[in-house]
Design a protein around this motif. Sequence first.
Motif, short mmCIF file in Angstrom:
data_model
loop_
_atom_site.label_atom_id
_atom_site.label_comp_id
_atom_site.label_asym_id
_atom_site.label_seq_id
_atom_site.Cartn_x
_atom_site.Cartn_y
_atom_site.Cartn_z
N PHE A 63 0.85 -1.19 0.00
CA PHE A 63 0.00 0.00 0.00
C PHE A 63 0.88 1.24 0.00
CE2 PHE A 63 -2.31 3.46 1.89
CZ PHE A 63 -3.56 3.34 1.31
N SER A 64 0.60 2.14 -0.92
CA SER A 64 1.32 3.39 -0.97
C SER A 64 0.35 4.47 -1.42
CB SER A 64 2.50 3.30 -1.93
OG SER A 64 3.29 4.44 -1.82
N SER A 65 0.52 5.67 -0.90
CA SER A 65 -0.37 6.78 -1.23
C SER A 65 0.35 7.78 -2.11
CB SER A 65 -0.81 7.50 0.05
OG SER A 65 -1.45 6.61 0.93
N VAL A 66 -0.41 8.48 -2.92
CA VAL A 66 0.08 9.64 -3.65
C VAL A 66 -1.05 10.65 -3.65
CG1 VAL A 66 1.74 8.47 -5.15
CG2 VAL A 66 -0.61 8.69 -5.87
N LEU A 67 -0.69 11.91 -3.83
CA LEU A 67 -1.72 12.92 -3.93
C LEU A 67 -2.48 12.71 -5.24
CD1 LEU A 67 -0.05 16.21 -2.72
CD2 LEU A 67 -1.93 15.02 -1.67
N PRO A 68 -3.79 12.84 -5.22
CA PRO A 68 -4.55 12.67 -6.46
C PRO A 68 -4.24 13.79 -7.45
CG PRO A 68 -5.98 13.44 -4.68
CD PRO A 68 -4.64 13.16 -4.08
N ARG A 80 -15.06 20.73 -3.43
CA ARG A 80 -15.33 20.94 -1.99
C ARG A 80 -14.12 20.60 -1.12
NH1 ARG A 80 -16.43 16.39 0.88
NH2 ARG A 80 -16.68 14.49 -0.31
N LEU A 81 -13.17 19.80 -1.66
CA LEU A 81 -11.98 19.40 -0.90
C LEU A 81 -10.75 20.25 -1.21
CD1 LEU A 81 -12.30 15.51 -1.09
CD2 LEU A 81 -12.89 17.00 0.83
N LEU A 82 -10.86 21.18 -2.16
CA LEU A 82 -9.71 22.02 -2.53
C LEU A 82 -9.12 22.79 -1.34
CD1 LEU A 82 -10.50 23.34 -6.11
CD2 LEU A 82 -8.60 21.88 -5.40
N PRO A 83 -9.96 23.39 -0.48
CA PRO A 83 -9.35 24.10 0.67
C PRO A 83 -8.49 23.17 1.54
CG PRO A 83 -11.63 24.77 0.42
CD PRO A 83 -11.42 23.61 -0.53
N LEU A 84 -8.98 21.97 1.82
CA LEU A 84 -8.21 21.02 2.63
C LEU A 84 -6.94 20.61 1.89
CD1 LEU A 84 -7.93 19.23 5.14
CD2 LEU A 84 -9.32 17.50 3.95
N TYR A 85 -7.01 20.41 0.60
CA TYR A 85 -5.85 20.06 -0.22
C TYR A 85 -4.77 21.12 -0.09
CZ TYR A 85 -3.15 19.59 -4.57
OH TYR A 85 -2.14 19.48 -5.48
N TYR A 86 -5.13 22.39 -0.32
CA TYR A 86 -4.13 23.47 -0.27
C TYR A 86 -3.65 23.76 1.15
CZ TYR A 86 -4.65 24.42 -5.21
OH TYR A 86 -4.64 24.30 -6.58
N ILE A 87 -4.53 23.63 2.12
CA ILE A 87 -4.11 23.83 3.51
C ILE A 87 -3.12 22.74 3.91
CG2 ILE A 87 -4.89 23.67 5.92
CD1 ILE A 87 -7.45 25.19 4.99
N GLY A 88 -3.39 21.49 3.54
CA GLY A 88 -2.48 20.38 3.86
C GLY A 88 -1.11 20.59 3.24
N LEU A 89 -1.09 21.01 1.96
CA LEU A 89 0.19 21.27 1.31
C LEU A 89 0.93 22.43 1.99
CD1 LEU A 89 -0.66 20.89 -2.49
CD2 LEU A 89 0.70 19.34 -1.06
N MET A 92 5.97 16.72 -2.18
CA MET A 92 7.02 17.67 -2.54
C MET A 92 6.90 18.12 -3.99
SD MET A 92 8.35 18.37 0.25
CE MET A 92 9.42 19.59 -0.50
N GLN A 93 6.49 17.25 -4.89
CA GLN A 93 6.27 17.63 -6.29
C GLN A 93 5.16 18.68 -6.39
OE1 GLN A 93 5.52 13.94 -8.33
NE2 GLN A 93 7.70 13.56 -8.71
N ASN A 134 5.53 22.51 -7.62
CA ASN A 134 4.69 23.06 -8.69
C ASN A 134 4.10 24.40 -8.27
OD1 ASN A 134 5.17 20.89 -10.35
ND2 ASN A 134 3.25 19.86 -9.88
N ILE A 135 3.64 24.49 -7.03
CA ILE A 135 3.09 25.75 -6.53
C ILE A 135 4.18 26.81 -6.49
CG2 ILE A 135 2.12 26.90 -4.49
CD1 ILE A 135 0.63 24.22 -3.92
N LYS A 136 5.37 26.44 -6.03
CA LYS A 136 6.50 27.38 -5.99
C LYS A 136 6.83 27.90 -7.38
CE LYS A 136 9.40 25.26 -2.44
NZ LYS A 136 10.74 24.73 -2.25
N SER A 137 6.92 26.99 -8.35
CA SER A 137 7.31 27.42 -9.71
C SER A 137 6.22 28.27 -10.36
CB SER A 137 7.65 26.21 -10.58
OG SER A 137 6.50 25.43 -10.82
N GLN A 138 4.95 28.01 -10.06
CA GLN A 138 3.89 28.85 -10.60
C GLN A 138 4.02 30.26 -10.07
OE1 GLN A 138 0.25 26.89 -9.47
NE2 GLN A 138 0.47 25.28 -11.01
#
Length: 182
Positions: free
Chosen positions: A35-40, A46-55, A163-164, A168-172
């Motif tokens: 079992f291994s996870s990756v970010l979708p 509705r989950l975008l705020p949680l996604y960006y807050i987590g990052l 980290m990827q 990506n956010i940093k480079s944008q």
Amino acid sequence: MSVTGVRYIIKKSNISSRSISQSLKTKYNRDNNSFSSVLPTSVQKRLLPLYYIGLALYWGEGTKSGTTLVFTNSDPDMMLLFVTFLRVICKIDEQRIKCLLHIHEGQKDKKLKDFLVKKLSIPVSSFYKTTIHKKGKSDSTKKLEFGTISLRYYDASLLESIMQHINNIKSQNSSVGRATVL
């Protein structure tokens, strides 16, 4: 045979061995785990705020190298938000979560662990032995109420994926030359 004896025979036979870093990377690598996870690649609106807050939380408070996600903070609410990010966005394997609590002399280890077990919904068996710091001559008398909590999640692929996304956010933002709204 002792570990030293095995090492002697390996060295004498000119057999190369992996470094600890290589062994851990192999152990926690996506291809070698059940079992291994990756970010979708896409997240429900509705989950975008949680996604960006987590990052953002990991960008600010997480360890950026190695084979393990390590998120350290003293605020239990922030820890809960990050654990929620891991559970909802990353869909983690709960058994890989471990916690290390750093407290000062005089703080109640069991009381703090019981509070965190309830707050984070993490079993007490997921906690390593608490590190208790003795008061030194120059230590402040102000103690963190809940100590410092270090949450560890063993998954090299998830760390790499997070980290990827952060890069990506940093480079944008750097390509625009100023801060942009996501």
